[in-house]
Design a protein around this motif. Sequence first.
Motif, PDB file in Angstrom:
ATOM      1  N   THR A 394       0.829  -1.211   0.000  1.00 49.77           N
ATOM      2  CA  THR A 394       0.000   0.000   0.000  1.00 49.77           C
ATOM      3  C   THR A 394       0.858   1.253   0.000  1.00 49.77           C
ATOM      4  O   THR A 394       0.610   2.200  -0.755  1.00 49.77           O
ATOM      5  CB  THR A 394      -0.930   0.005   1.223  1.00 49.77           C
ATOM      6  N   LEU A 395       1.892   1.265   0.859  1.00 45.71           N
ATOM      7  CA  LEU A 395       2.779   2.422   0.911  1.00 45.71           C
ATOM      8  C   LEU A 395       3.564   2.564  -0.389  1.00 45.71           C
ATOM      9  O   LEU A 395       3.800   3.684  -0.868  1.00 45.71           O
ATOM     10  CB  LEU A 395       3.741   2.292   2.100  1.00 45.71           C
ATOM     11  N   LEU A 396       3.985   1.447  -0.973  1.00 50.20           N
ATOM     12  CA  LEU A 396       4.720   1.511  -2.235  1.00 50.20           C
ATOM     13  C   LEU A 396       3.844   2.095  -3.352  1.00 50.20           C
ATOM     14  O   LEU A 396       4.330   2.889  -4.171  1.00 50.20           O
ATOM     15  CB  LEU A 396       5.209   0.119  -2.637  1.00 50.20           C
ATOM     16  N   LYS A 397       2.577   1.731  -3.377  1.00 52.08           N
ATOM     17  CA  LYS A 397       1.676   2.292  -4.385  1.00 52.08           C
ATOM     18  C   LYS A 397       1.522   3.792  -4.213  1.00 52.08           C
ATOM     19  O   LYS A 397       1.481   4.549  -5.191  1.00 52.08           O
ATOM     20  CB  LYS A 397       0.302   1.609  -4.297  1.00 52.08           C
ATOM     21  N   GLN A 398       1.453   4.251  -2.945  1.00 51.90           N
ATOM     22  CA  GLN A 398       1.351   5.689  -2.696  1.00 51.90           C
ATOM     23  C   GLN A 398       2.606   6.416  -3.164  1.00 51.90           C
ATOM     24  O   GLN A 398       2.525   7.502  -3.761  1.00 51.90           O
ATOM     25  CB  GLN A 398       1.114   5.939  -1.202  1.00 51.90           C
ATOM     26  N   LEU A 399       3.770   5.820  -2.918  1.00 52.89           N
ATOM     27  CA  LEU A 399       5.019   6.436  -3.354  1.00 52.89           C
ATOM     28  C   LEU A 399       5.107   6.465  -4.884  1.00 52.89           C
ATOM     29  O   LEU A 399       5.583   7.446  -5.466  1.00 52.89           O
ATOM     30  CB  LEU A 399       6.211   5.678  -2.766  1.00 52.89           C
ATOM     31  N   ARG A 400       4.652   5.391  -5.539  1.00 53.32           N
ATOM     32  CA  ARG A 400       4.672   5.371  -7.012  1.00 53.32           C
ATOM     33  C   ARG A 400       3.786   6.457  -7.588  1.00 53.32           C
ATOM     34  O   ARG A 400       4.109   7.074  -8.611  1.00 53.32           O
ATOM     35  CB  ARG A 400       4.209   4.004  -7.508  1.00 53.32           C
ATOM     36  N   THR A 401       2.654   6.712  -6.933  1.00 53.16           N
ATOM     37  CA  THR A 401       1.744   7.751  -7.425  1.00 53.16           C
ATOM     38  C   THR A 401       2.360   9.137  -7.299  1.00 53.16           C
ATOM     39  O   THR A 401       2.287   9.949  -8.223  1.00 53.16           O
ATOM     40  CB  THR A 401       0.412   7.688  -6.649  1.00 53.16           C
ATOM     41  N   LYS A 402       2.977   9.417  -6.146  1.00 54.50           N
ATOM     42  CA  LYS A 402       3.530  10.756  -5.899  1.00 54.50           C
ATOM     43  C   LYS A 402       4.895  10.945  -6.546  1.00 54.50           C
ATOM     44  O   LYS A 402       5.288  12.074  -6.854  1.00 54.50           O
ATOM     45  CB  LYS A 402       3.629  11.000  -4.391  1.00 54.50           C
ATOM     46  N   HIS A 403       5.638   9.853  -6.742  1.00 54.25           N
ATOM     47  CA  HIS A 403       6.986   9.947  -7.309  1.00 54.25           C
ATOM     48  C   HIS A 403       7.120   8.892  -8.413  1.00 54.25           C
ATOM     49  O   HIS A 403       7.770   7.858  -8.229  1.00 54.25           O
ATOM     50  CB  HIS A 403       8.045   9.738  -6.222  1.00 54.25           C
ATOM     51  N   PRO A 404       6.510   9.146  -9.565  1.00 55.24           N
ATOM     52  CA  PRO A 404       6.489   8.124 -10.624  1.00 55.24           C
ATOM     53  C   PRO A 404       7.870   7.795 -11.181  1.00 55.24           C
ATOM     54  O   PRO A 404       8.054   6.711 -11.754  1.00 55.24           O
ATOM     55  CB  PRO A 404       5.593   8.758 -11.702  1.00 55.24           C
ATOM     56  N   ASP A 405       8.848   8.687 -11.033  1.00 57.45           N
ATOM     57  CA  ASP A 405      10.190   8.430 -11.561  1.00 57.45           C
ATOM     58  C   ASP A 405      11.102   7.738 -10.556  1.00 57.45           C
ATOM     59  O   ASP A 405      12.285   7.512 -10.847  1.00 57.45           O
ATOM     60  CB  ASP A 405      10.840   9.749 -11.994  1.00 57.45           C
ATOM     61  N   ALA A 406      10.589   7.423  -9.371  1.00 52.16           N
ATOM     62  CA  ALA A 406      11.417   6.785  -8.347  1.00 52.16           C
ATOM     63  C   ALA A 406      11.804   5.371  -8.767  1.00 52.16           C
ATOM     64  O   ALA A 406      11.074   4.693  -9.496  1.00 52.16           O
ATOM     65  CB  ALA A 406      10.681   6.760  -7.011  1.00 52.16           C
ATOM     66  N   VAL A 407      12.960   4.934  -8.266  1.00 52.91           N
ATOM     67  CA  VAL A 407      13.454   3.582  -8.537  1.00 52.91           C
ATOM     68  C   VAL A 407      13.330   2.767  -7.255  1.00 52.91           C
ATOM     69  O   VAL A 407      13.760   3.221  -6.189  1.00 52.91           O
ATOM     70  CB  VAL A 407      14.919   3.610  -9.016  1.00 52.91           C
TER      71      VAL A 407
END
Length: 488
Positions: A394-407
């Motif tokens: 769940t937290l990873l999905k939130q991070l992907r939404t806010k920071h789509p370029d994150a690795v």
Amino acid sequence: MTRTSLNGHAPRTGSSVVTAESPRTRPDDREIDRGQLELQDRYALRRVQGLSTELRDVTEVEYRSLRLERVVLIGVWTSGTQQDADNSLFELKQLAETAGALVLEGLTQRRSKPDPATYVGSGKAAELRDIVESTGADTVICDGELTPGQLRQLEDVVKVKVIDRTALILDIFAQHARSREGKAQVELAQLTYLLPRLRGWGEALSRQTGTSGGGNGGVGLRGPGETKLETDRRRINTRMAKLRRQLAHMAVARDVKRERRRTRQVPAVAIAGYTNAGKSSLLNRLTGAGVLVEDALFATLEPTVRRARTPDGRLFTLSDTVGFVRHLPHQLVEAFRSTLEEVTDADLILHVVDGSHPDPEQQIASVREVFAEIGASDIPELIVVNKVDAAEETLLKQLRTKHPDAVEVSARTGEGIQELLQAIAGALPELGCEVSVLLPYERGDLVSRVHQEGRIISEQYTDEGTVLSAWVPQELAGQLDRYGVAVR
């Protein structure tokens, strides 16, 4: 005073300082209006359960009873959600245990702002004293920076030593500093913090030197009129000036190395982020540096610089830096400014985020505040979400939404490391010149530099020498010009 639960259960409010039982019902309770009850709840201390340090066996109990201080944590919750306040106190617990303390109790109070006199208010300070007595604590740690007046008055009430978050972080830095420069930086930060908080204990420290009984002391007995407190301040200021001079000299060697890397056009990548986010583990995974890795806050204080290569062979440097934390003491930022120059002079910042932390967004915001303070906000940033093997989806999905370029990576398992190297290669500054050159075999030094500083397109060996096609920095292209360089 009440205490709070952080284990997922609803908080229970109590009228007693020590117990968490429901308040006793009194006949006049029905006459108290709802707003007054809400006001009472707002100003009550809230117990945070799950903060006491767990001891594994009898041996550890005996060891810690000899080595550790017994502490009670107290925080004032002024803004944000209740979860934010709980996370902040849990982080304070980690800091206290890293410093070697045994956490007995954790409490928070909801206020619009900390009390200017005793941090939690005079009535709650008295209740805090009762908790200290009942738990046998010898230290109270406040989740914030206290003014000298708050520190003194709260100690007068609770009758044990009181320290704040800043003093705790400085103590951890003092324990972890190993190099001569690191120790000097920490000492300078500690003295900067201590100077406005000096105070005299007893009559001896308040006397003026060189005087007697009354008046001026008579002929030959007039002293400078300097109190012991003033003498201490003067000595601290002298020591701080000496430390600043030492740090200025120590910074020269790092500046020389950094300038050499700039001259050779080697891109610099700085690994930065929240403390205990896995920065040193990531450096070890990328370069095999063998840097100390420890599940503790501020395990790394001295910067480590290592070489690495992108998948297409381009050389760059990776530097591991000191971790940041929310409300990082200003004294530390100033003292470690020379160390943090590894971040400000970088071509790219790998912003490492702990994906397993319950509030990674808050960590990102805290780190970016430090970036702004040291002048690194304009440097290209690549967010690296570490510890994905232990993170909640769940937290990873939130991070992907806010920071789509994150690795997303795991420094422990190696997951995502190749994708990270590809992302670094794409984010590094572009090389300025494409060259085609025939280098004699006696100029192997230039061939080596093209390999180190450039990106090879093709390489061929002939009777006359090495034929290279590559992208290289402008400065290196100028040195290759005499060998028939074609620049486009």
